[in-house]
Enzyme design. Structure first.
Site, short mmCIF file in Angstrom:
data_model
loop_
_atom_site.label_atom_id
_atom_site.label_comp_id
_atom_site.label_asym_id
_atom_site.label_seq_id
_atom_site.Cartn_x
_atom_site.Cartn_y
_atom_site.Cartn_z
N CYS A 72 39.58 -33.53 -22.74
CA CYS A 72 39.75 -32.08 -22.72
C CYS A 72 40.15 -31.60 -21.33
CB CYS A 72 38.49 -31.35 -23.14
SG CYS A 72 37.80 -31.82 -24.72
N LYS B 298 42.48 -40.10 -20.91
CA LYS B 298 42.54 -40.77 -19.60
C LYS B 298 41.18 -40.80 -18.93
CE LYS B 298 44.64 -42.46 -15.94
NZ LYS B 298 45.17 -43.83 -15.98
#
Length: 601
Positions: free
Chosen positions: A2, A596
């Protein structure tokens, strides 16, 4: 996981929010949205899919001098329009975006919001409804603080109040969030990269702090109401560092950057005499310990396995390597004076951070290896060593992995020299890493060879196996992870000696089996394993270092020092994964379901 961007100022926030969210795409997401506040009107646009899809839905005349934006990674509820952020309170007065996981949201629903109807399945909507409930009797700030005091879990939150056009509210706990300082504006972001075009001056928000932001300034305070003063810092990033330039994908750019990163590490850790050098306090701390525990996730865990090999050889200290997410369930039997090394590209990995908190509570000393100065693990560890890899945008890590191993080599050799280890004293690490950088350059210049191999072996394959022994086994695991991450091929890395203990049952006609060979001592052992799978129908491919290469090997890796072979052997594996993904028409930089930076446990 997010991302959040917030803006308050005098310009239209629309473009700033959308561009900021684009810069946060690397964090992984499945939906996105923005809210723009123009006087007492708040416009919310959100949708499942990419930022480009969202941008196409935002009206061309949409305007607001205050706004918040969000990229969502589904944790509560499916990725759909209803669950996408921002979320609004029942009356529409409050609009919120949130990263993190609220562990007690169902209990809060039962206790405070029994009569409320909810549009989404998210924990976030509970927060905004609580704020509206408490705002019936309290100011917005106090209602926000009261809601925060009830939350158990992690959060980074940005809030706007329809009745107050001059203020933006934010708070954090265990999820990253920054204030960016500007002239006649201020910004909020999960990551400095999101707003580098606007400012390079930032202030950290610490856990359980709230910030009240206006276009002219901001006030930081604890949930208990104590005002906090904190100096700003300048981000050591350039906006051009986070652009692809002429490259089709960030991953390819970052693979190509590895020679330069390796040389940068040499420069960063070299003293005036040209010798590799580590802060003496770090060396003393480690050498006074009786056992080292390396804690990491994913690619960083694989780098940690190489680090164990290097440190034990040079420093003669026993090393254990742990997966962060499993570490807390069953703490290892502790020696008298252990030291913990946390390896994390982002410095924000939730599992690693929770492990660090736990071991610090037990009174143990800690060292973080991270690519992000000022990150949470950098701030909270006793010591830090930096990777100097520059921003890594692609979800699949490449240059951070080789940077981690290079810095671990720097640390291991420095420790070895302190105790007079003969091998550590004999190796000119700066020169050897320079040779590695040259070898990397040669391999990234041979992309067409790897591209052909990827098409031949992996374009239509459902699975693949990577084999290695000793230090090559660690690279085999990393190679398999890269392939599965971005090409969606079921790939596994195995110690080739374990083939006959189960794995060989999976070999059938046409199964791709790729073997890594960089060590003379295991050359013929692993070639024997290759012949075993070949006899059972496998399609075999050998990547071998110059000193052990044989006719028929598909790729020859330039010679480097035996202790540093993972830095070289991983390059063709990274390229193999990249080209396999292209052959299969996969999204290289943003593979499905992956983030990531994993900032929730």
């Amino acid at each position: 996981m997010c991302g959040i961007v917030g803006y308050i100022g005098t310009n239209n926030a629309k473009g700033i929010l959308l561009e900021g969210l684009e810069k946060l795409e690397y964090r992984g997401y499945d939906s996105a949205g923005i809210a723009l506040q123009n006087k007492d009107l708040v416009t919310v646009v959100k949708e499942k899919g990419r930022i480009a899809d969202l941008a196409s839905l935002v009206p061309s005349d949409a305007f607001g001098t205050t706004g918040i934006g969000h990229t969502r990674w589904a944790t509560h509820g499916k990725p759909n329009h209803e669950n996408a952020h921002p979320h609004q309170s029942k009356s529409g007065r409050f609009t919120i975006v949130h990263n993190g996981v609220i562990e007690n949201y169902t209990l809060l629903k039962e206790e405070y919001l029994k009569n409320h109807s909810f549009i989404s399945d998210t924990d976030t909507e509970v927060i905004v409804q609580l704020i509206e409930l408490f705002a019936e009797k309290l100011s917005t700030k106090e209602a926000f603080k009261k809601a925060l005091s009830l939350l158990h879990g992690s959060y980074a939150i940005c809030l706007i109040d329809q009745t107050d056009t001059e203020t933006l509210y934010a708070a954090k706990n265990k999820s990253p969030l920054l204030i960016g300082k500007g002239e006649n504006f201020n910004v909020i972001a999960s990551d400095a990269m999101a707003v580098l075009k606007e400012t390079d001056e930032f202030v950290e928000i610490m856990d359980k702090e709230i910030v009240i932001v206006t276009k002219d300034g901001f006030t930081l305070e604890t949930l208990e109401g104590e005002e906090v003063s904190r100096a700003s810092y300048t981000a050591e990033l350039d906006a051009s560092d986070i652009e692809k330039g002429t490259y089709p994908h960030y991953m390819l750019k970052e693979i190509d950057e590895q020679p330069a990163v390796t040389r940068k590490i040499i420069q960063a850790y070299q003293n005036e005499a040209g010798e590799i050098n580590v802060d003496q306090t770090i060396l003393d701390e480690i050498l006074s310990s009786d056992r080292i525990h390396i804690v990491a996730c994913g690619t960083s865990y694989h780098a940690g396995l190489v680090g164990k090999n290097l440190i034990e050889k040079m420093a003669k200290i026993p090393v254990e390597v742990h997966v962060s997410s499993e570490f807390g369930y069953n703490l290892p039997l502790m020696s008298k004076k252990p030291l913990f090394i946390f390896i994390t590209q982002s410095g924000e990995t939730a599992d690693s951070r929770q492990c660090l908190v736990k071991v610090k509570e037990l009174g143990y000393r800690t060292l973080t290896l991270t690519n992000v100065p000022g990150s949470t693990l950098d701030r909270e560890a006793d010591h830090s060593m930096y990777l100097y890899a520059g921003p890594e945008i692609a979800v699949a890590s490449t240059k951070a992995y080789t940077a981690q191993i290079s810095v671990l080599a720097v640390l291991a050799v420095s420790l070895g020299r302190e105790i007079g280890d003969a091998e550590a004293l004999s190796i000119n690490l700066a020169a050897e890493l320079g040779i590695v950088a040259t070898a990397m350059e040669a391999m990234v210049s041979s992309k067409e060879v790897i591209e052909h191999i990827a098409g031949e072996y992996l374009a239509t394959s459902r699975n693949a196996f990577f084999l290695g022994r000793n230090i090559d086994y660690f690279v085999a695991m990393e190679a398999a992870l890269k392939l599965k991450e971005i090409s969606y091929i079921q790939a596994e890395g195995f110690a080739s000696g374990e083939l006959k203990h189960g794995t060989i049952a999976l070999i059938e006609d046409g199964t791709p089996v790729l073997a890594l060979i960089t060590q003379e001592s295991i050359n013929w052992n692993i070639r024997g394993n290759v012949n075993e799978v070949l006899a059972r129908g496998a399609k075999t491919c050998v990547f071998a270092m110059e000193n052990v290469a044989q006719p028929g090997d598909r790729f020859v890796i330039p010679q480097v020092h035996p202790l540093l072979t993972p830095l070289a052997s991983v390059i063709p594996c990274q390229l193999l994964a990249y080209y396999a993904a292209l052959h299969r028409d996969c999204d290289v930089d943003k593979p499905r379901n992956l983030a990531k930076s994993v900032t929730v446990e």
